[in-house]
Design an enzyme around this catalytic site. Structure first.
Site, PDB file in Angstrom:
ATOM      1  CB  CYS A 126       5.797  62.194 -10.562  1.00 46.51           C
ATOM      2  SG  CYS A 126       4.374  63.027  -9.827  1.00 46.51           S
ATOM      3  CB  VAL A 338       7.507  61.031 -23.297  1.00 43.20           C
ATOM      4  CG1 VAL A 338       8.043  62.219 -22.495  1.00 43.20           C
ATOM      5  CG2 VAL A 338       6.906  61.516 -24.619  1.00 43.20           C
TER       6      VAL A 338
END
EC number: 2.5.1.7
Length: 443
Positions: A126, A338
């Site tokens: 992804c 993140v």
């Protein structure tokens, strides 16, 4: 594997989800445990395997490298992997999988130990942020590997074998930690990895390797020490349940005002999520068979939330929860630390009627790599807002599930395109939706 024969779905929203679903082994563990089997000289058995496309891709990759993979006693939910005839696959065969998975980079260490060389094509996965493989390559070089960059990919060899080393991660990356573990267990000498990731899936991978004969010590300060051994055997292991899928269905219950029992969900891996879920106004009950999640009625609460590495709030949890927070009263604040590009999915939620503003500022106290770097990695969600149907294109696995939740919570009909990506991480996605009462039609 659960596949659809179309990539478009019509969703009629406004109906609370209600019922029961089951989760199987974690998408972030099972493919890595399959790769670990290559290190052994005896067959391994992995159970609680989900029927998802990521597992199918890795199975095909292993078979290209001479690993015999067959269904076990539990049918496709268990795999027996025999690595006794491991060999290097042809470049053309490997290139067929170029761009479909990021697993090939993790095959490097095992293949170097078993056959002395490895070829890595372009990597997929992804597109949610910068996921460079530089550390993987630098780490392999420190172990003694030689990396030859070619137009079609990377040719990696180990002319003098692999030797233990000392490494420190600039960020506790899960993928980098997996790379070191899978390479160090059969390297000569001791490897010390500092600032390692310690996610439950990492611990489960360590359990797999220890069952094979590895010597791995995990300290409380994110230091992992691996003493290399000359040979490894096989393993018999049941994969831990998928905490990402569990949280996704929990958020779907909250956003739609419903109630979902997630069979096989495990509390210990979800404690941080459960705390935030309760703060937001959701309710849950833990039983020995799983966890029941529901919206208790009344108002949901705005929350301030920061993602972080384990044991912090997982980045894969924030996207589905943001949808539920559009129905909370007040201003919710999200700080993503993140992945720098993970808030792009909020643009579609705004088209559905959500009030979300994104910022380049760090709206939180957690130290962040993205501050003052012009990344939109913070968001303010104002609610409650009425969502309405819209046309949506799935951007990635978790963002796509969030679109699905939003479409189910919205009034009217929505069209979702690109739903085939759900097969990467959600077993029996459509049957589960229909079993919970969702009104969906394939097109």
């Amino acid at each position: 594997m659960s596949r659809t024969n179309t990539d478009t779905m019509e969703v009629s929203g406004g109906t609370p989800l209600a019922g029961e679903i089951s989760v199987r082994g974690a998408k972030n563990l099972v493919p890595k445990a399959m790769v670990a089997a290559v290190l052994g000289d005896q067959p391994s058995t992995l159970t609680n395997v989900p029927r998802i496309s990521d597992v199918t891709i890795v199975r095909e990759l292993l078979e290209l490298h001479g690993v015999t993979v067959r269904d076990g006693a539990d049918g496709p939910h268990s795999l027996v992997l025999d690595p006794s005839r491991v060999e290097q696959a042809t470049m053309g065969d490997i290139e067929v999988h170029a761009g479909s998975s990021r697993i090939p980079i993790l095959l490097c260490g095992p293949l170097l130990h078993r056959v002395g060389h490895a070829f890595i094509p372009d990597l997929g996965g992804c597109r949610i942020g910068d996921r460079p493989i530089n550390f993987h390559l630098d780490a392999l070089r420190q172990f003694g590997a030689v990396v030859d960059k070619r137009p079609e990919g990377l040719q990696i060899t180990a002319p003098n074998g692999l030797t233990g080393t000392q490494l420190e991660l600039p960020y506790p990356s899960v993928g980098s930690t997996e790379q070191v573990l899978l390479t160090a267990v059969r390297a000569q000498g001791v490897t010390e990895l500092r600032n390692a990731a310690v996610e439950p899936e990492i611990i489960d991978l360590i359990c797999v390797l220890q069952k094979m004969g590895a010597i791995i010590n995990l300290d409380t300060d994110r230091v992992i020490r691996i003493t290399g051994v000359r040979r490894l055997g096989g393993y018999i292991h049941e994969a831990l349940p998928d905490r990402m899928e569990t949280a996704s269905w929990a958020c779907a219950a909250l956003a739609t005002g419903g109630e979902v029992f997630v069979r096989n969900a495990r509390q210990v891996d979800l404690m941080t999520f459960l705390n935030v879920y309760r703060r937001a106004g959701g309710e849950f009950m833990v039983t020995h068979e799983g966890i029941r999640f529901w919206h208790p009625g009344g108002k949901l609460n705005a929350v301030a939330l920061e993602t972080d590495v384990h044991p912090g709030f997982m980045t894969d949890w924030q996207q589905p929860l943001v949808v539920a927070l559009t129905q909370a009263t007040g201003l919710s604040i999200l700080h993503e630390t993140v992945y720098e590009n993970r808030l792009g999915f909020t643009e579609a939620l705004v088209r559905l009627g959500a009030q979300i503003q994104v910022f380049t500022d760090c709206l939180g106290a957690t130290p962040c790599r993205f501050g003052r770097r012009n990344y939109t990695h913070s968001a303010v969600i104002s609610g409650p807002t009425s969502l309405r149907g819209a046309d949506l294109t799935v951007p990635d696995l978790r963002g796509g599930f969030s679109y699905m939740i939003a479409a189910l919570a919205a009034q009217g009909r929505s069209t979702l395109r690109g739903i085939d990506i759900f097969a990467r991480g959600y077993e029996n996605f459509l049957p589960k939706l229909e079993g919970l009462g969702a009104q969906v039609d394939l097109r």
